[in-house]
Design a protein around this motif. Structure first.
Motif, PDB file in Angstrom:
ATOM      1  N   VAL A 158      26.759 -29.199  31.616  1.00  0.00           N
ATOM      2  CA  VAL A 158      26.293 -30.576  31.458  1.00  0.00           C
ATOM      3  C   VAL A 158      24.783 -30.596  31.280  1.00  0.00           C
ATOM      4  O   VAL A 158      24.250 -31.326  30.440  1.00  0.00           O
ATOM      5  N   THR A 159      24.075 -29.789  32.072  1.00  0.00           N
ATOM      6  CA  THR A 159      22.614 -29.742  31.956  1.00  0.00           C
ATOM      7  C   THR A 159      22.204 -29.218  30.582  1.00  0.00           C
ATOM      8  O   THR A 159      21.296 -29.748  29.952  1.00  0.00           O
ATOM      9  N   GLY A 160      22.903 -28.199  30.103  1.00  0.00           N
ATOM     10  CA  GLY A 160      22.587 -27.654  28.783  1.00  0.00           C
ATOM     11  C   GLY A 160      22.776 -28.692  27.691  1.00  0.00           C
ATOM     12  O   GLY A 160      21.952 -28.795  26.778  1.00  0.00           O
ATOM     13  N   VAL A 161      23.842 -29.462  27.772  1.00  0.00           N
ATOM     14  CA  VAL A 161      24.083 -30.505  26.769  1.00  0.00           C
ATOM     15  C   VAL A 161      22.995 -31.569  26.854  1.00  0.00           C
ATOM     16  O   VAL A 161      22.490 -32.030  25.828  1.00  0.00           O
ATOM     17  N   ALA A 162      22.625 -31.948  28.077  1.00  0.00           N
ATOM     18  CA  ALA A 162      21.603 -32.984  28.246  1.00  0.00           C
ATOM     19  C   ALA A 162      20.269 -32.518  27.681  1.00  0.00           C
ATOM     20  O   ALA A 162      19.503 -33.312  27.127  1.00  0.00           O
ATOM     21  N   VAL A 163      19.965 -31.240  27.804  1.00  0.00           N
ATOM     22  CA  VAL A 163      18.696 -30.710  27.289  1.00  0.00           C
ATOM     23  C   VAL A 163      18.779 -30.548  25.773  1.00  0.00           C
ATOM     24  O   VAL A 163      17.804 -30.812  25.068  1.00  0.00           O
ATOM     25  N   ALA A 164      19.937 -30.101  25.268  1.00  0.00           N
ATOM     26  CA  ALA A 164      20.058 -29.815  23.824  1.00  0.00           C
ATOM     27  C   ALA A 164      20.203 -31.085  22.985  1.00  0.00           C
ATOM     28  O   ALA A 164      19.772 -31.095  21.848  1.00  0.00           O
ATOM     29  N   ALA A 165      20.786 -32.149  23.551  1.00  0.00           N
ATOM     30  CA  ALA A 165      21.040 -33.356  22.762  1.00  0.00           C
ATOM     31  C   ALA A 165      19.766 -33.927  22.129  1.00  0.00           C
ATOM     32  O   ALA A 165      19.757 -34.208  20.934  1.00  0.00           O
ATOM     33  N   PRO A 166      18.663 -34.101  22.867  1.00  0.00           N
ATOM     34  CA  PRO A 166      17.451 -34.644  22.225  1.00  0.00           C
ATOM     35  C   PRO A 166      16.892 -33.700  21.169  1.00  0.00           C
ATOM     36  O   PRO A 166      16.309 -34.159  20.172  1.00  0.00           O
TER      37      PRO A 166
END
Length: 35
Positions: free
Chosen positions: A24-32
């Protein structure tokens, strides 16, 4: 899933939760970055 034969309704191990949190953290960081 991996342990489909052992019963799915058990407490998830700490490793499973750590992987989920990391995902989840990886997705939150990669999305922007991808937007």
């Amino acid at each position: 899933m991996l342990f489909s034969g052992k019963g799915k309704h058990r407490r998830p191990s700490k490793a499973v939760r750590a992987i989920a949190v990391a995902g989840v953290t990886g997705v939150a960081v990669a999305a922007p970055l991808m937007a």
